[in-house]
Motif scaffolding. Sequence first.
Motif, PDB file in Angstrom:
ATOM      1  N   GLY A  70      29.094  59.278  42.054  1.00 34.30           N
ATOM      2  CA  GLY A  70      30.569  58.876  42.128  1.00 34.30           C
ATOM      3  C   GLY A  70      30.919  57.643  43.040  1.00 34.30           C
ATOM      4  O   GLY A  70      31.530  56.604  42.738  1.00 34.30           O
ATOM      5  N   ALA A  71      30.075  57.638  44.196  1.00 33.86           N
ATOM      6  CA  ALA A  71      30.481  56.671  45.014  1.00 33.86           C
ATOM      7  C   ALA A  71      29.803  55.368  44.620  1.00 33.86           C
ATOM      8  O   ALA A  71      30.569  54.207  44.906  1.00 33.86           O
ATOM      9  CB  ALA A  71      29.945  57.246  46.614  1.00 33.86           C
ATOM     10  N   LEU A  72      28.635  55.308  44.035  1.00 27.98           N
ATOM     11  CA  LEU A  72      28.014  54.088  43.950  1.00 27.98           C
ATOM     12  C   LEU A  72      28.600  53.482  42.713  1.00 27.98           C
ATOM     13  O   LEU A  72      28.865  52.324  42.495  1.00 27.98           O
ATOM     14  CB  LEU A  72      26.408  54.290  43.514  1.00 27.98           C
ATOM     15  N   LEU A  73      29.047  54.371  41.723  1.00 28.17           N
ATOM     16  CA  LEU A  73      29.863  53.895  40.521  1.00 28.17           C
ATOM     17  C   LEU A  73      31.266  53.300  40.838  1.00 28.17           C
ATOM     18  O   LEU A  73      31.611  52.308  40.555  1.00 28.17           O
ATOM     19  CB  LEU A  73      30.032  54.982  39.414  1.00 28.17           C
ATOM     20  N   THR A  74      31.997  53.963  41.708  1.00 34.67           N
ATOM     21  CA  THR A  74      33.370  53.385  41.938  1.00 34.67           C
ATOM     22  C   THR A  74      33.105  52.139  43.045  1.00 34.67           C
ATOM     23  O   THR A  74      33.768  50.834  42.723  1.00 34.67           O
ATOM     24  CB  THR A  74      33.904  54.436  43.250  1.00 34.67           C
ATOM     25  N   GLY A  75      32.100  51.977  43.693  1.00 36.09           N
ATOM     26  CA  GLY A  75      31.706  50.758  44.537  1.00 36.09           C
ATOM     27  C   GLY A  75      31.338  49.748  43.891  1.00 36.09           C
ATOM     28  O   GLY A  75      31.797  48.508  43.960  1.00 36.09           O
ATOM     29  N   GLY A  76      30.266  49.985  42.819  1.00 34.44           N
ATOM     30  CA  GLY A  76      29.777  48.912  41.912  1.00 34.44           C
ATOM     31  C   GLY A  76      30.759  48.487  41.124  1.00 34.44           C
ATOM     32  O   GLY A  76      30.820  47.072  40.744  1.00 34.44           O
ATOM     33  N   LEU A  77      31.808  49.218  40.528  1.00 32.85           N
ATOM     34  CA  LEU A  77      32.930  48.565  39.525  1.00 32.85           C
ATOM     35  C   LEU A  77      33.922  47.867  40.303  1.00 32.85           C
ATOM     36  O   LEU A  77      34.634  46.949  39.917  1.00 32.85           O
ATOM     37  CB  LEU A  77      33.482  49.781  38.799  1.00 32.85           C
ATOM     38  N   THR A  78      34.093  48.222  41.585  1.00 31.45           N
ATOM     39  CA  THR A  78      35.277  47.696  42.472  1.00 31.45           C
ATOM     40  C   THR A  78      34.559  46.290  42.948  1.00 31.45           C
ATOM     41  O   THR A  78      35.367  45.481  42.860  1.00 31.45           O
ATOM     42  CB  THR A  78      35.280  48.288  43.620  1.00 31.45           C
ATOM     43  N   LEU A  79      33.229  46.271  42.954  1.00 33.22           N
ATOM     44  CA  LEU A  79      32.745  44.739  43.156  1.00 33.22           C
ATOM     45  C   LEU A  79      32.838  44.279  42.170  1.00 33.22           C
ATOM     46  O   LEU A  79      32.905  42.739  42.448  1.00 33.22           O
ATOM     47  CB  LEU A  79      31.403  45.090  43.848  1.00 33.22           C
ATOM     48  N   THR A  80      32.382  44.636  40.838  1.00 33.43           N
ATOM     49  CA  THR A  80      32.459  43.712  39.671  1.00 33.43           C
ATOM     50  C   THR A  80      33.765  43.106  39.455  1.00 33.43           C
ATOM     51  O   THR A  80      34.088  42.177  39.232  1.00 33.43           O
ATOM     52  CB  THR A  80      32.023  44.701  38.436  1.00 33.43           C
ATOM     53  N   PHE A  81      34.748  43.964  39.712  1.00 31.73           N
ATOM     54  CA  PHE A  81      36.328  43.467  39.646  1.00 31.73           C
ATOM     55  C   PHE A  81      36.458  42.421  40.464  1.00 31.73           C
ATOM     56  O   PHE A  81      37.081  41.460  40.112  1.00 31.73           O
ATOM     57  CB  PHE A  81      37.460  44.741  39.793  1.00 31.73           C
ATOM     58  N   PHE A  82      35.813  42.523  41.754  1.00 33.51           N
ATOM     59  CA  PHE A  82      36.139  41.453  42.596  1.00 33.51           C
ATOM     60  C   PHE A  82      35.383  40.089  42.115  1.00 33.51           C
ATOM     61  O   PHE A  82      35.798  39.248  42.272  1.00 33.51           O
ATOM     62  CB  PHE A  82      35.517  41.870  44.009  1.00 33.51           C
ATOM     63  N   PHE A  83      34.404  40.332  41.689  1.00 25.86           N
ATOM     64  CA  PHE A  83      33.565  38.981  41.125  1.00 25.86           C
ATOM     65  C   PHE A  83      34.360  38.452  40.104  1.00 25.86           C
ATOM     66  O   PHE A  83      34.441  37.200  39.845  1.00 25.86           O
ATOM     67  CB  PHE A  83      32.010  39.451  40.803  1.00 25.86           C
ATOM     68  N   TYR A  84      34.816  39.210  39.300  1.00 30.07           N
ATOM     69  CA  TYR A  84      35.714  38.529  38.096  1.00 30.07           C
ATOM     70  C   TYR A  84      36.611  37.660  38.819  1.00 30.07           C
ATOM     71  O   TYR A  84      36.609  36.563  38.211  1.00 30.07           O
ATOM     72  CB  TYR A  84      36.558  39.865  37.452  1.00 30.07           C
ATOM     73  N   PHE A  85      37.685  38.188  39.626  1.00 34.96           N
ATOM     74  CA  PHE A  85      38.725  37.301  39.897  1.00 34.96           C
ATOM     75  C   PHE A  85      38.248  36.168  40.727  1.00 34.96           C
ATOM     76  O   PHE A  85      38.924  35.068  41.021  1.00 34.96           O
ATOM     77  CB  PHE A  85      40.034  37.994  40.483  1.00 34.96           C
ATOM     78  N   ALA A  86      37.361  36.552  41.742  1.00 36.24           N
ATOM     79  CA  ALA A  86      36.436  35.417  42.493  1.00 36.24           C
ATOM     80  C   ALA A  86      36.382  34.319  42.210  1.00 36.24           C
ATOM     81  O   ALA A  86      36.426  32.957  42.329  1.00 36.24           O
ATOM     82  CB  ALA A  86      35.643  36.128  43.771  1.00 36.24           C
ATOM     83  N   VAL A  87      35.422  34.592  40.896  1.00 38.05           N
ATOM     84  CA  VAL A  87      34.784  33.576  40.115  1.00 38.05           C
ATOM     85  C   VAL A  87      35.784  32.743  39.544  1.00 38.05           C
ATOM     86  O   VAL A  87      35.841  31.444  39.395  1.00 38.05           O
ATOM     87  CB  VAL A  87      33.704  33.974  39.025  1.00 38.05           C
ATOM     88  N   ASN A  88      36.978  33.263  38.707  1.00 36.38           N
ATOM     89  CA  ASN A  88      37.879  32.504  38.081  1.00 36.38           C
ATOM     90  C   ASN A  88      38.579  31.912  38.983  1.00 36.38           C
ATOM     91  O   ASN A  88      38.885  30.600  38.551  1.00 36.38           O
ATOM     92  CB  ASN A  88      38.791  33.610  37.327  1.00 36.38           C
ATOM     93  N   VAL A  89      39.115  32.318  40.029  1.00 37.58           N
ATOM     94  CA  VAL A  89      40.000  31.734  41.019  1.00 37.58           C
ATOM     95  C   VAL A  89      39.007  30.394  41.468  1.00 37.58           C
ATOM     96  O   VAL A  89      39.600  29.301  41.683  1.00 37.58           O
ATOM     97  CB  VAL A  89      40.494  32.513  42.322  1.00 37.58           C
ATOM     98  N   GLY A  90      37.746  30.458  41.862  1.00 32.07           N
ATOM     99  CA  GLY A  90      37.113  29.513  42.555  1.00 32.07           C
ATOM    100  C   GLY A  90      36.884  28.591  41.456  1.00 32.07           C
ATOM    101  O   GLY A  90      36.536  27.347  41.950  1.00 32.07           O
ATOM    102  N   MET A  91      36.835  28.941  40.361  1.00 31.92           N
ATOM    103  CA  MET A  91      36.332  28.078  39.312  1.00 31.92           C
ATOM    104  C   MET A  91      37.668  26.817  39.128  1.00 31.92           C
ATOM    105  O   MET A  91      37.559  25.849  38.952  1.00 31.92           O
ATOM    106  CB  MET A  91      36.369  28.732  37.862  1.00 31.92           C
ATOM    107  N   VAL A  92      38.982  27.515  38.970  1.00 33.45           N
ATOM    108  CA  VAL A  92      40.055  26.778  38.850  1.00 33.45           C
ATOM    109  C   VAL A  92      40.331  25.834  39.891  1.00 33.45           C
ATOM    110  O   VAL A  92      41.412  24.924  39.696  1.00 33.45           O
ATOM    111  CB  VAL A  92      41.298  27.867  38.207  1.00 33.45           C
ATOM    112  N   VAL A  93      40.043  26.352  40.944  1.00 37.43           N
ATOM    113  CA  VAL A  93      40.149  25.483  42.259  1.00 37.43           C
ATOM    114  C   VAL A  93      39.377  24.335  42.687  1.00 37.43           C
ATOM    115  O   VAL A  93      39.303  23.741  43.517  1.00 37.43           O
ATOM    116  CB  VAL A  93      40.779  26.313  43.563  1.00 37.43           C
TER     117      VAL A  93
END
Length: 381
Positions: free
Chosen positions: A319-342
């Motif tokens: 449960g801990a690894l799943l939660t952490g891994g999905l939270t990191l995936t969510f972070f990479f989603y918006f980090a890549v998008n924002v980094g891309m448009v700026v």
Amino acid sequence: MSLALRPARKGERLGLWARILRLNWALLLLVAAIAAVGFLMLFSVAGGSLEPWARPQMLRFAVGFAGLLIVAMIDIRFWKAVSPLVYAGALALVAAVEFVGVTGMGAQRWIALGPLRFQPSEVMKVALVLALAAYYAWLPAEKVSRPFWLLPPLLLILTPMALVLTQPDLGTAILLAAGGVGVMFLAGVSLWYFAAGAAGAAGLVSVVFASRGTEWQLLKDYQFRRIETFLDPSQDPLGAGYHITQSTIALGSGGVSGRGFMEGTQSRLNFLPEKHTDFIFTTLAEEFGFIGAGSLLALYALVLIFGFASMASNRDRFGALLTGGLTLTFFFYFAVNVGMVVGLMPVVGVPLPLVSYGGSAMLVLLFAFGLIQSAHIHRRS
């Protein structure tokens, strides 16, 4: 502490009401708030109309949010048991794109089911984290950093990456790699492996650039030109550099407080490409300025805080690894998008999570949050 609020004991079965009370309500409200920002911006870029983007997005969110709650109510042990099947199914769908996939915007990434289209690689992002979390929950801690036991997770990561790159979809391949490596990091794999991987990647980049103009050149000339355009969009402002040039203009014109709702010139006059998908953050920044863009990033940051807090409070390794891994995936989603448009990263076609128009990404992200909620509800004391 009442049964409804305290962590579950091992083997304890929870009633429906207890599971509902255990939901991470703050996280649910944050997800809804971010989606509402997306509805608002899709309404704006359509010129003040719910069609063609806002209404379908709202319907998808309603369906996905109901699915989130259903997934959350299911015991996390079920998701652990079916994780290999979910991974195998997602991998089969990604492979099937090569044979029965439909093409859009110059890429073959979707599978059509009647009038509906979905992108299997989006499902793969969650399936990969599920499989890796189950693997490391099964693997004894003393074997985590041994070379032999690193081979299965690397195979789990590289196989879908290779398939996705053939579509081609560099953005999704990057997110798969980041999410998979993130789970390995959370599982406790030695930092020396990550350092070696980073050094190897840096060396590979150096070799690629050194090969330019030689008989053994590793990239095509047009690929080198794309890299040059990313580093300096002014070299081709009407061609390869058009997207980022217009995005930069829109970001700068927003200033501190923005031009006002539905007053963005770059988006309203159609200078800004993909204004409802990949570049919707730019539209937000133009209309609401630094304050609006910063507020959305603050909502994303709060999602990360609550996600990692849930991971830290979960004593079940899966449960801990799943939660952490999905939270990191969510972070990479918006980090890549924002980094891309700026202009900090190349334009690789990654949507802004829960805000950009699109069905596959929206539904898969809500499924991921359902898994996070399941791990939170059924966490052990």
